[in-house]
Design an enzyme around this catalytic site. Structure first.
Site, mmCIF file in Angstrom:
data_model
loop_
_atom_site.group_PDB
_atom_site.id
_atom_site.type_symbol
_atom_site.label_atom_id
_atom_site.label_comp_id
_atom_site.label_asym_id
_atom_site.label_seq_id
_atom_site.Cartn_x
_atom_site.Cartn_y
_atom_site.Cartn_z
ATOM 1 N N THR A 39 16.658 19.387 19.730
ATOM 2 C CA THR A 39 15.801 19.012 18.598
ATOM 3 C C THR A 39 14.329 18.938 19.013
ATOM 4 O OG1 THR A 39 16.170 16.663 19.007
ATOM 5 C CG2 THR A 39 17.628 17.717 17.408
ATOM 6 N N VAL A 61 20.593 15.407 29.661
ATOM 7 C CA VAL A 61 20.892 14.202 30.450
ATOM 8 C C VAL A 61 22.337 13.732 30.305
ATOM 9 C CG1 VAL A 61 18.495 13.386 30.443
ATOM 10 C CG2 VAL A 61 20.071 12.589 28.656
ATOM 11 N N ASN A 103 24.221 8.026 33.021
ATOM 12 C CA ASN A 103 23.628 8.827 34.097
ATOM 13 C C ASN A 103 22.249 8.290 34.496
ATOM 14 O OD1 ASN A 103 25.755 10.629 34.267
ATOM 15 N ND2 ASN A 103 24.884 12.012 32.722
ATOM 16 N N ALA A 118 15.465 3.461 24.366
ATOM 17 C CA ALA A 118 15.072 3.494 22.960
ATOM 18 C C ALA A 118 16.273 3.167 22.109
ATOM 19 C CB ALA A 118 14.543 4.885 22.618
ATOM 20 N N TYR A 149 25.632 7.824 15.740
ATOM 21 C CA TYR A 149 24.328 7.383 16.248
ATOM 22 C C TYR A 149 24.350 5.876 16.486
ATOM 23 C CZ TYR A 149 19.178 6.913 16.361
ATOM 24 O OH TYR A 149 17.865 6.652 16.706
ATOM 25 N N LYS A 153 24.140 3.994 20.125
ATOM 26 C CA LYS A 153 23.010 3.120 20.450
ATOM 27 C C LYS A 153 23.485 1.704 20.777
ATOM 28 C CE LYS A 153 19.487 5.910 20.158
ATOM 29 N NZ LYS A 153 18.630 6.152 21.332
#
Ligand code: UDP
Length: 327
Positions: A39, A61, A103, A118, A149, A153
């Protein structure tokens, strides 16, 4: 200069990541950007490539991360971040928040780096309290379209706290509320670029549901300042960073019509599943701990953002598909 502090920023080619790269370069850091470009957009950081204190790795990542040399700080900003993206790339969204965070925490341990993640107001789900303080545990549907999502998170926060308490890693957690500004993707489906894109193309502005749902929009420079202060604070618990100036989506659409001078009207489309009805940060903690509060009023920030979108090449303005999924 050999003694610059070194910071790894993941999601470096994205909206927030690229602004963070700019800020850390400006503050004299050696910045290592990383992005898999699903993105992200290299145009957001191409101006940095001429600098000797900037380097870039094209890497995902979610797989093992290797960075040579020392690292003082890691800022994990890689993630799809719009509901349209989660629908199209749900597995990648889950992986970057979970495996990617794991990671990077491992990397932070090896390098003895401080790690800032974040997180997001999405951890509060469709909140039953307004505004949302950090102590609120949230109201999230784990198996709904936003679950990939939200739960990634929430897991990200959990594993980050576990590394903090179990491995004594220095960690920081920012919960980011709706943020806008130059370098947002015009076609990412989020409400602000959607409305401005529609105005620029001469299309009606699509309000989902009756438009009575609220959001509170923070200008990107304010957000970056809050994150910068949080990183250098000594506070490991989550901190909300956002602008408490709350507005309904219908009123927001009317503001965009006025701003752009379009002769288009608002039209109603169905409300997406699990769309939060209200969202507004309680920023008491950020004020007290960081001496931070937003400075840029919506009228001012929207003007700058509109100028940016207007200046994009015509083909970007006309391009309506959302993400480079073929990559
Ligand atoms: N929205 C809208 N029209 C659009 C895109 C979004 O009315 O074309 C609404 C959406 O339903 C939500 C709000 O605007 O209530 C903010 O959506 P966005 O995707 O920007 O972010 P969210 O805060 O929901 O993650």
């Amino acid at each position: 200069m050999a003694n610059r502090k070194r910071v790894l920023i993941t999601g470096a080619a994205g909206f927030l990541g690229s602004h963070l790269c700019d800020r850390f370069i400006k503050e004299g850091f050696h910045v290592i950007g990383m992005d898999n470009l699903i993105t992200g957009d290299m145009r957001n950081i191409e101006h940095l490539f001429k600098l000797e204190n900037f380097e870039f790795y094209h890497h995902d990542v979610s797989t093992y991360v290797f960075v040579p040399g020392e690292l003082d700080y890691i800022l994990h900003f890689a993630s799809p971040a719009s509901p349209i993206d989660y629908l199209k790339i749900p597995i990648q969204t889950l992986k970057v928040g979970s495996l990617g965070t794991h990671n990077l925490l491992g990397l932070a341990r090896v390098k003895k780096a401080r790690m800032l993640i974040a997180s997001t107001s999405e951890v509060y789900g469709d909140p039953s309290v307004n505004p949302q303080p950090e102590e609120y545990w949230g109201n999230v549907n784990p198996i709904g379209p936003r679950g990939v999502y939200d739960e990634a998170k929430r897991f990200q926060e959990a594993i980050t706290m576990a590394y903090h308490t179990f491995h004594s890693l220095e960690t920081r957690i920012v919960r980011i509320f709706n943020t806008y500004g130059p370098r947002m993707r015009l076609n990412d489906g989020r409400v602000l670029p959607a409305f401005i894109g529609q105005a620029l193309r001469g299309e009606p502005l699509t309000v989902f549901g009756d438009g009575s749902q609220t959001r509170s929009f923070c200008y990107v420079d304010d957000l970056v300042e809050g994150i910068y202060r949080l990183l250098f604070s000594d506070y490991a618990m989550p901190v909300n960073i956002g602008n408490p100036d709350e507005i309904t989506i219908r009123e927001f659409g009317e503001e965009i019509i006025k701003l752009t001078g379009t002769d288009q009207q608002l039209i109603s489309l169905p409300l997406p599943t699990d769309d939060p009805k209200q969202r507004r940060p309680d920023i008491t903690k950020a004020r007290a701990l960081l001496g931070w509060e937003p400075k840029v009023a919506r009228a001012e920030g929207l003007k700058i953002t509109y100028e940016y979108f207007k200046s994009l090449p015509e083909k970007d303005i006309q391009h309506k598909s959302f993400t480079n999924y073929s990559k």
